[in-house]
Design a protein around this motif. Sequence first.
Motif, mmCIF file in Angstrom:
data_model
loop_
_atom_site.group_PDB
_atom_site.id
_atom_site.type_symbol
_atom_site.label_atom_id
_atom_site.label_comp_id
_atom_site.label_asym_id
_atom_site.label_seq_id
_atom_site.Cartn_x
_atom_site.Cartn_y
_atom_site.Cartn_z
ATOM 1 N N ILE A 1 -0.399 -1.737 -4.832
ATOM 2 C CA ILE A 1 0.528 -2.076 -6.084
ATOM 3 C C ILE A 1 0.671 -3.567 -5.599
ATOM 4 O O ILE A 1 1.110 -4.252 -4.595
ATOM 5 N N LEU A 2 0.192 -4.409 -6.676
ATOM 6 C CA LEU A 2 -0.111 -5.742 -6.517
ATOM 7 C C LEU A 2 1.151 -6.599 -7.534
ATOM 8 O O LEU A 2 1.161 -6.169 -8.741
ATOM 9 N N ILE A 3 1.939 -7.303 -6.896
ATOM 10 C CA ILE A 3 3.120 -7.846 -7.607
ATOM 11 C C ILE A 3 3.023 -9.508 -7.729
ATOM 12 O O ILE A 3 2.837 -9.834 -6.537
ATOM 13 N N PHE A 4 3.088 -9.976 -8.859
ATOM 14 C CA PHE A 4 3.382 -11.488 -8.688
ATOM 15 C C PHE A 4 4.500 -11.747 -9.478
ATOM 16 O O PHE A 4 5.148 -11.204 -10.225
ATOM 17 N N GLN B 1 -1.450 -1.977 -10.597
ATOM 18 C CA GLN B 1 -2.293 -1.286 -9.503
ATOM 19 C C GLN B 1 -3.733 -1.532 -9.753
ATOM 20 O O GLN B 1 -4.317 -1.131 -10.767
ATOM 21 N N LYS B 2 -4.591 -1.771 -8.628
ATOM 22 C CA LYS B 2 -5.789 -1.876 -8.533
ATOM 23 C C LYS B 2 -6.359 -0.493 -8.727
ATOM 24 O O LYS B 2 -5.890 0.370 -7.941
ATOM 25 N N ASP B 3 -7.267 -0.118 -9.349
ATOM 26 C CA ASP B 3 -7.889 0.972 -9.583
ATOM 27 C C ASP B 3 -8.884 1.342 -8.394
ATOM 28 O O ASP B 3 -10.169 1.724 -8.368
ATOM 29 N N ILE B 4 -8.481 1.339 -7.144
ATOM 30 C CA ILE B 4 -9.450 1.361 -6.057
ATOM 31 C C ILE B 4 -8.645 2.130 -5.008
ATOM 32 O O ILE B 4 -7.326 1.927 -4.898
ATOM 33 N N LYS B 5 -9.084 3.121 -4.245
ATOM 34 C CA LYS B 5 -8.361 4.123 -3.313
ATOM 35 C C LYS B 5 -8.748 3.330 -2.028
ATOM 36 O O LYS B 5 -10.016 2.866 -1.626
ATOM 37 N N LEU C 1 0.876 -1.200 0.012
ATOM 38 C CA LEU C 1 -0.003 -0.051 0.047
ATOM 39 C C LEU C 1 0.923 1.236 0.007
ATOM 40 O O LEU C 1 1.771 1.450 0.874
ATOM 41 N N ALA C 2 0.849 2.210 -1.081
ATOM 42 C CA ALA C 2 1.692 3.185 -1.141
ATOM 43 C C ALA C 2 0.927 4.474 -1.513
ATOM 44 O O ALA C 2 -0.109 4.378 -1.973
ATOM 45 N N GLU C 3 1.535 5.419 -1.083
ATOM 46 C CA GLU C 3 0.886 6.631 -1.629
ATOM 47 C C GLU C 3 0.993 6.904 -3.164
ATOM 48 O O GLU C 3 1.940 6.407 -3.838
#
Lengths: 426, 426
Positions: A391-394, A379-383, A352-354
């Motif tokens: 930021i989601l990384i596989f 990046q999932k488009d949700i706030k 979770l990042a700014e």
Amino acid sequence: MLIKVGLIGAGTVGSGVIDIYLKNKDVIKEKCGTDIKLSIVCDKNISKIEYLKDFNIEITDNFKDVLNKNVDIVVELIGGITVAKEIITSALEKRKHVVTANKYLLAEYGEYIFKLAQDKNACIGFEASVGGGIPIIKALKQGLVANNILNIEGILNGTVNFILSKMEENKTFEEALKIAQNLGYAEKEPDFDINGIDSAHKIIILTALAYGKWIKMDNVLVQGISDILPLDIQIANELGYKIKLIAKSKKEDGKLGVRVCPTMVPKSNILSSISNAYNAILVEGDFVGPTLYYGLGAGKNPTASAVWSDICYIAQKLYSGAGKLYDFNNFNSNIPVKHKYDFESEFYIRILAEDKVGVLYQISRIFADYNISIKMVFQKDIKMENSLVPILIFTHEANYQNVIQASQEINNFDFVKGKVFVCPVE
Amino acid sequence: MLIKVGLIGAGTVGSGVIDIYLKNKDVIKEKCGTDIKLSIVCDKNISKIEYLKDFNIEITDNFKDVLNKNVDIVVELIGGITVAKEIITSALEKRKHVVTANKYLLAEYGEYIFKLAQDKNACIGFEASVGGGIPIIKALKQGLVANNILNIEGILNGTVNFILSKMEENKTFEEALKIAQNLGYAEKEPDFDINGIDSAHKIIILTALAYGKWIKMDNVLVQGISDILPLDIQIANELGYKIKLIAKSKKEDGKLGVRVCPTMVPKSNILSSISNAYNAILVEGDFVGPTLYYGLGAGKNPTASAVWSDICYIAQKLYSGAGKLYDFNNFNSNIPVKHKYDFESEFYIRILAEDKVGVLYQISRIFADYNISIKMVFQKDIKMENSLVPILIFTHEANYQNVIQASQEINNFDFVKGKVFVCPVE
């Protein structure tokens, strides 16, 4: 021949053991071939078991009365590792057979307790310690005896699995936990469950049976489920996975690796379809191939069913006139144990990042430094709260040690908030 | 203590038993605690087992050599009910213990054979007779011993399940069978498998263990899979079902009903997710709740793994110095058995008819006559061979006897071609 049983602890499982006795005594005799009598029951709260007098069962609030009585089998169902240890060792010293559901005690002191039982030629039944009513202990000890076990992988905690199932319905961890508590699936202090410790105790027991070695808790990677967000569950679902708390014990390159952690399991894997309070254990042997055992992993009745299966097993041994009563176990394997961080897998990492320029650049640099190759990042488009973005990384296959170190460095960035979440992808 | 084993039949499973011995002899000793030696192997084709001499194993093509030799355990793996029966009864007469995978023989003569074993104080291991490597026999005999068994439901034939899995990929029955044969999953004469007879043998054995009664083949409804069309599989799929060959043994209103038939299983039922050559058995007990056992249900290695689990179990009994060696079984239940047509279910009925006016009217009248209430009826918009149209009917709960009689009457209509297909919907 009459086999006499003394029960210590009439809590949830203990009261199930009593219920089975009162309801299915005849069934047990028909199937077991020998008379078994519940002679004495001990509970701190003696008023709770007062009614047993009507059934000609002695009651007490002092466990020593059970140990001093002329019983063949002592059933320990108080849990914990202090008094329970005293009860079990005293019973064995007196050459009484023991049945227990106490996974904590066996995981901590199994080596000592089984050694004592062997010395005293006594039997220990512990079917109820893993998987509730599922006869997984006997499957490993008897059914798959001719196999080299290659891998064990299981959902070993019903409370946790129930919570994760609820989170699939878009509840937060806290909400799901509350539902589990209200329905009696989770205790008021559910730390051992949700932190993965209970599952770790159980996989230690299965590891001892499968590979012949009692490993220490320190050698088990233990990660609980409290850091999982509904977002993670949702991402997993979109990509064809479910997140399950998987306990795994695997022989690889002649070494043993044991871990308990949230894991992304593909929907094609049968473990992904195990929902609610059910448990399932996948055991793979070199000849038998993959086998799976499934059922209610906890709760009064299923666990009591497992306790009775041990009582009957021991009763039949006694009835058979056997001289050697200790159930053979070989816990002398010298297989080396891997460091708990030493394994390779693909990983899912959620940060979770700014929402500012350069974030991904700096994160990527850390991964490169640790030789972690990224398969997909988005990046999932949700706030989230505080306008954070996930930021989601596989990753491709990477070493867990490296992934953890990279995550720690990423955690130190000012623009990263909360804890980086990491879980293996199977 | 050295336990000596004689093996009769070195076919598929028998050669697996030899392979396990040669590869995992040390594993078995470590886990079992006693020395076990494969002393003698018999096969009609002696050249096939010539190589065993190098391993200090005697060979013969005369099974009497095995019976006359000083072995503790005779393993019968020739199958069939003539010579195999002679072998097993002779072995028991000589007070040798027996291990067998022969479901046909046990289903036909189980009552007699177990009685003989009891009289001779000998043990019979038959884990390999049901579910290949899955330790389902021990689960029923030991793990769930304290339960009233309420229901058993299983996929008990890997060949059939493989064929049905292939039919889900839009193959016809004949095409799927050919694939199974080419891959070695189906024998050249697969009648026992595809007609459901093999599954019936297995559910008879499970029924004896679970409910204490050997029932006759005549009391089992047996329907195979050769009448299933890809259309049926497709309809099932569209409506959220899979068609599986389910063997079922259920206690209802104090009576026992046993059947093997293609069944529409909802996708929410875990049995629907068992594909290819796997088997799975769901067992429900009054205390344990539902439990499931899953694995490879046939084939050389898994079945041989089960044979060895029995050998080890008997070896440990002998090693323990037990006097009573016969494994207690109670087959004296007086539970009544339902007529095989006497059960209620919802049903799927597929009729192939000429496409003309009044067809549905006439069919509906028959259903009304037999008191069968229709939930849904539709014509699939596809033309079959000879311009026939499929009329697909789902009933409300109805009596099977009535459904079968109605189907027979419908079969007599001129406009109906081929056989009406009926299967329960769970």
